[in-house]
Design a protein around this motif. Structure first.
Motif, PDB file in Angstrom:
ATOM      1  N   GLN A 110       0.814  -1.217   0.000  1.00  0.00           N
ATOM      2  CA  GLN A 110       0.000   0.000   0.000  1.00  0.00           C
ATOM      3  C   GLN A 110       0.851   1.273   0.000  1.00  0.00           C
ATOM      4  O   GLN A 110       0.552   2.250   0.686  1.00  0.00           O
ATOM      5  N   ASN A 111       1.944   1.224  -0.767  1.00  0.00           N
ATOM      6  CA  ASN A 111       2.847   2.374  -0.905  1.00  0.00           C
ATOM      7  C   ASN A 111       3.402   2.836   0.441  1.00  0.00           C
ATOM      8  O   ASN A 111       3.427   4.033   0.754  1.00  0.00           O
ATOM      9  N   GLU A 112       3.841   1.882   1.228  1.00  0.00           N
ATOM     10  CA  GLU A 112       4.520   2.178   2.491  1.00  0.00           C
ATOM     11  C   GLU A 112       5.925   1.578   2.452  1.00  0.00           C
ATOM     12  O   GLU A 112       6.095   0.395   2.148  1.00  0.00           O
ATOM     13  N   TRP A 113       6.910   2.399   2.784  1.00  0.00           N
ATOM     14  CA  TRP A 113       8.325   2.007   2.709  1.00  0.00           C
ATOM     15  C   TRP A 113       8.817   1.659   4.112  1.00  0.00           C
ATOM     16  O   TRP A 113       8.646   2.435   5.045  1.00  0.00           O
ATOM     17  N   GLU A 114       9.457   0.491   4.245  1.00  0.00           N
ATOM     18  CA  GLU A 114       9.879   0.013   5.557  1.00  0.00           C
ATOM     19  C   GLU A 114      11.392  -0.066   5.718  1.00  0.00           C
ATOM     20  O   GLU A 114      11.872  -0.508   6.750  1.00  0.00           O
ATOM     21  N   LEU A 115      12.161   0.355   4.708  1.00  0.00           N
ATOM     22  CA  LEU A 115      13.608   0.125   4.727  1.00  0.00           C
ATOM     23  C   LEU A 115      14.430   1.376   5.027  1.00  0.00           C
ATOM     24  O   LEU A 115      15.653   1.340   4.918  1.00  0.00           O
ATOM     25  N   GLY A 116      13.802   2.465   5.381  1.00  0.00           N
ATOM     26  CA  GLY A 116      14.554   3.664   5.740  1.00  0.00           C
ATOM     27  C   GLY A 116      14.778   4.598   4.562  1.00  0.00           C
ATOM     28  O   GLY A 116      14.764   4.192   3.397  1.00  0.00           O
ATOM     29  N   HIS A 117      15.012   5.871   4.884  1.00  0.00           N
ATOM     30  CA  HIS A 117      15.136   6.891   3.847  1.00  0.00           C
ATOM     31  C   HIS A 117      16.413   6.726   3.019  1.00  0.00           C
ATOM     32  O   HIS A 117      16.408   6.952   1.803  1.00  0.00           O
TER      33      HIS A 117
END
Length: 379
Positions: A110-117
């Motif tokens: 759902q277009n959510e990033w979990e790996l950091g900027h």
């Protein structure tokens, strides 16, 4: 009896607390909106289609480029400038394909990033870096082909050595990596949403350097495109003219085939890269000017769809390798014959050549029947 001074302090404290509460209530959302104005853009519509399309491109691109690299590195064949360019092109496509699982996961979540900027910046930069490395290499291949057709005898002799192409490819990769270092080491903005990646972003006035870089990249792309159109157009027209002027010669069909291959490379470039760079102008405009939400949504959709076409290049390049490289054709035919238990009809034709340019029998036939120097080193 109450102390009037204490009552005054209590009243002042209540007013300050009330003001702080009002500031927290009304200022924070406005600050958040200023930091992330692009979050209003609806990027949910294309989640599933993008995940499916990138998955297909990943499977086909990974398979095709691994096969091509295996042939280029482990199948013995004469090295020339074209082979070096194709080898680097396959490697760039492979690196781009490796970035796709991160995009697939992002869209599936759902277009959510979990790996950091930092990881987001790294994956994003590698994707675009390898896309533009591929564009540059395709442009260099067109220049290489043009010089080997229209260049002097000395030029054709110098280009027959892979030395110059190795130097050029080394410079390209070095420049790409140097540009990556400051981009990755850039300090994180306090307004960055760590859960977002690969999304539409507006560009503030104080960060116009990014706009200038984007415009510079666009100009370079269109210069490469113009050079590619001119060089392949002249090559194809000359070869078609030769085949029409001397249709009775055995080499006439060869010229027609080479002309068609030239147009395929141009077709590949137009389909994969031109849509993205045409819509890029509109996309950048919406990032730096005040546009309606509908216009920003439209720009975001166009950008995502055209970016899929750019990634598609990693699937179509192996087809180009098959057309241009005799060693790739031979290994693919051998693999197909082993899978379907059929006889390898390709025999040993082209075994000692990396491309159709280096096919010695064709050269001897051309020299004997046509005495055409431009037959050498054609795609």
């Amino acid at each position: 009896m109450k102390n009037p001074l204490a009552s005054s302090h209590l009243l002042v404290g209540r007013v300050e607390n009330h003001n702080a509460m009002m500031t927290s209530t009304f200022t924070t959302p406005n600050t958040s909106k200023a930091c992330n104005p692009s979050e209003e853009v609806d990027d949910k519509m294309l989640q599933t289609p993008l995940a499916v399309l990138y998955s297909i491109i990943f499977i086909l691109g990974l398979t095709g480029n691994l096969v091509a690299l295996w042939v280029f590195f482990f199948v013995h064949a004469k090295k020339n400038s074209l082979r070096i360019f194709l080898m680097n092109l396959a490697f760039a496509d492979l690196l781009l394909v490796i970035c796709l699982p991160f995009r697939i996961q992002y869209h599936l979540q759902q277009n959510e990033w979990e790996l950091g900027h930092t990881m987001c910046k790294l994956v994003g930069y590698l994707f675009y870096m390898n896309m533009y490395v591929s564009i540059t290499l395709l442009g260099l291949i067109s220049i290489d082909r043009y010089l080997k057709i229209y260049g002097s005898e000395r030029t054709r002799h110098n280009l027959s050595s892979p030395r110059w192409s190795i130097v050029v490819c080394t410079i390209i990769w070095a420049v790409a990596l140097v540009f990556m270092i400051p981009f990755i080491l850039e300090s994180n903005d306090k307004c960055v949403n760590a859960k977002r990646c690969f999304h539409y972003k507006t560009i503030p006035q104080e960060d116009m350097l990014k706009v200038h870089i984007n415009i510079f990249v666009l100009v370079v792309f269109w210069l490469v495109f113009i050079s590619l159109v001119l060089s392949y157009g002249k090559i194809a027209l000359k070869l078609l003219r030769r085949s029409q002027q001397r249709p009775v010669l055995p080499t006439a069909p060869h010229y027609s085939r080479v002309a068609r291959k030239s147009f395929f490379v141009l077709f590949l470039f137009v389909v994969c890269f031109v849509p993205y760079h045409v819509f890029r102008v509109f996309y950048i405009k919406t990032q730096i000017t005040k546009e309606t939400l509908e216009m920003r949504n439209l720009a975001d959709k166009f950008n995502e769809i055209s970016l899929v076409f750019s990634a598609l290049n990693s699937c179509l390049d192996p087809v180009m390798f098959f057309l241009l490289s005799a060693s790739v054709r031979k290994e693919v035919r051998r693999f197909m014959s082993s899978v379907f238990c059929t006889r390898d009809i390709s025999g040993t034709s082209g075994a000692n050549s990396s491309t159709e340019l280096d096919n010695r029998s064709d050269k001897r036939q051309s020299n004997a029947l046509d005495n055409m120097n431009e037959k050498k080193d054609v795609l």
